[in-house]
Scaffold this motif. Structure first.
Motif, short mmCIF file in Angstrom:
data_model
loop_
_atom_site.label_atom_id
_atom_site.label_comp_id
_atom_site.label_asym_id
_atom_site.label_seq_id
_atom_site.Cartn_x
_atom_site.Cartn_y
_atom_site.Cartn_z
N ARG A 227 0.76 -1.21 0.10
CA ARG A 227 -0.08 -0.09 0.11
C ARG A 227 0.90 1.11 -0.07
N LEU A 230 2.42 1.63 -3.48
CA LEU A 230 1.46 1.93 -4.55
C LEU A 230 1.32 3.28 -4.34
N ILE A 278 -10.09 -0.49 -13.21
CA ILE A 278 -10.22 -1.53 -12.45
C ILE A 278 -10.74 -2.94 -13.38
N GLU A 288 -10.59 -9.15 -4.21
CA GLU A 288 -9.72 -8.29 -4.69
C GLU A 288 -10.52 -7.12 -5.48
N ALA A 292 -9.48 -3.28 -4.32
CA ALA A 292 -9.53 -2.18 -5.30
C ALA A 292 -10.09 -0.96 -4.98
N GLU A 295 -8.19 0.69 -2.42
CA GLU A 295 -7.07 1.30 -3.11
C GLU A 295 -7.47 2.63 -3.94
N LEU A 361 -5.44 -1.37 -11.71
CA LEU A 361 -5.58 -2.50 -10.85
C LEU A 361 -5.89 -3.62 -11.33
N THR A 362 -5.10 -4.68 -11.75
CA THR A 362 -5.44 -5.98 -12.39
C THR A 362 -4.82 -7.13 -11.98
N GLY A 380 -0.98 -1.81 -10.41
CA GLY A 380 -1.10 -2.37 -9.07
C GLY A 380 -1.59 -3.72 -9.45
N PHE A 382 -2.52 -7.47 -8.60
CA PHE A 382 -2.84 -8.55 -7.61
C PHE A 382 -2.27 -9.80 -7.47
N ILE A 412 0.13 -6.16 -5.58
CA ILE A 412 -0.73 -6.02 -4.20
C ILE A 412 -0.76 -7.20 -3.58
#
Length: 420
Positions: A227, A230, A278, A288, A292, A295, A361-362, A380, A382, A412
């Motif tokens: 975190r 990021l 996202i 997740e 997201a 985040e 975010l993926t 970011g 996962f 992440i």
């Protein structure tokens, strides 16, 4: 092996207790035998330092049973394996804790973390061992969590004697031999011991308590402060050259004096605009997606809290509408099909005004744009630890492309399950 002279440390009894502990907890044997014992009349019972020396009171060994000593062996080595000295120092810095009283609280909290599941199944609980129940606290929490749940007072007044050493709370003691003393383990040797113990636990997971299994998982896959990483990546991208800069006539340029009668705009810096894409495909779990959204809120803080400058695009094989950020909890993340984040990039870049930073975010199961976007990009990713991230039910030979080199990538990690 013979016992020590009268008045000295009874090594025969002490080492018999260590062997007893290793038989009761075989996965801790490497750590137990890595400890070097030091006779000390300063310690009330047994204590450890960060260099894996165990200081032992001769009087305590004489008065305790072999079974109790075995429990203390396990308890003390647990402080070192779980890095209580390093964690205590971090907590002290972050929360501004200082003084012997606060260090005693850390020692008590660390003991609660260890003792809630350390004993039983062939290992006796030593007399006077602190447990969460004895302080009316819940079981299964970490030292850091226990610290927020109690203060020194009537329930802890009988624990003033407690001292497991600098290996438990990070505060140096008078009896510590220090980093230059004899028989200390180097940082590499300490890490090797932890790894061997974690190997033993993972090899036979049914033979160890849940807390130790969680610790072993973290020893193999230490959690990164993703975190913070990021947030730092977003802040770095948002403050880069050219980001958030535009010309304005609200303030004349200093160069206007060179051209009388001509009004020149000046270059002004404004807060950066961020678009968050996202991944809502079927390969991304609900947990997740929830992470997201958290985040998204963290990203808004990373760029100064201006939520009006952040938009959110949910995307699987097609991009949805870019939502302005009011409350992250109110954003609907729709999708569930395949993944093609190229459409998400396109939707983010079509927005007016165009974003200065795109955050994606993926899980990485997607093709990526061929060309570098005209703005900074942060990905970011996962975590897929313990799973085969190349699996695809329609194409067993599928291997996802790595994020492109022009993107700053931060992995992440999974949400913390209350591990140790």
């Amino acid at each position: 092996m013979t016992a020590a002279a009268p008045g000295g440390l009874d090594l025969e009894k002490l080492f018999a207790a260590r062997l007893y502990a290793a038989r009761a907890r075989p996965y801790l044997a490497t750590a137990l035998f890595a400890l070097h014992t030091v006779e000390s009349r300063w310690v009330p019972t047994m204590a450890v330092d960060r260099h894996w020396r165990c200081y032992v009171s001769p009087g305590f060994v004489d008065s305790a049973s072999v079974e109790d000593l075995a429990g203390v062996w396990v308890h003390e080595v647990s402080h070192l394996l779980r890095d209580h000295h390093g964690r205590s120092e971090r907590v002290a810095r972050e929360r501004g804790l200082s003084g012997p009283g606060e260090r005693l609280r850390m020692n008590i909290a660390a003991d609660c973390e260890i003792n809630d599941d350390a004993f039983g199944d062939g290992l006796a609980r030593p007399a006077g061992a602190v447990t969460p129940e004895s302080l009316h606290l819940p079981r299964g929490e970490l030292m850091e969590e226990y610290l927020t749940r109690f203060r020194l007072g009537p329930r802890t007044q009988d624990l003033a004697w407690l001292d497991c050493g600098s290996g438990a709370d990070g505060r140096e003691r008078e009896w510590d031999l220090g980093p230059d003393g004899a028989h200390g383990l180097s940082a590499q040797e300490r890490d090797a011991v932890r790894f061997r113990v974690a190997q033993g636990i993972k090899a036979r997971p049914g033979k160890s308590p849940r807390g130790w299994r969680r610790w072993a998982e973290e020893a193999f896959h230490p959690p990164q402060p993703w975190r913070e990483l990021l947030g730092a990546a977003v802040r770095s991208a948002a403050s880069g050259p050219g980001v958030g800069e535009d010309y304005t006539y609200g303030r004349p340029s200093r160069r206007a004096a060179c051209l009388p009668g001509v009004v020149l705009p000046s270059l002004r810096r404004r807060p950066p605009r961020v678009s968050v894409v996202i991944d809502t495909s079927g390969s991304v779990s609900d947990a997740e997606l929830g992470s997201a959204l958290l985040e998204v809120s963290a990203i808004s803080r990373a760029v100064g809290g201006r939520r009006d400058l952040i938009s959110v695009v949910s995307c699987d094989s097609a991009a949805r509408i870019a939502h302005p950020l009011c409350r992250a909890e109110g954003i609907r993340l729709t999708g569930g099909g395949g993944t093609d984040l190229r459409s998400g990039f396109a939707a983010a870049l079509r927005a007016q005004p165009r974003p200065d930073v795109v955050v994606v975010l993926t899980d990485g199961q997607t093709p990526w744009p061929d060309a570098r976007p005209p703005c900074r990009t942060v990905v970011g990713l996962f975590s897929r630890q313990g799973t085969d991230s190349s699996w695809d039910e329609n194409d067993p030979d599928y291997v996802p492309d790595a994020p492109p080199g022009w993107a700053r990538v931060v992995e992440i990690g999974p949400a913390a399950p209350g591990g140790r």
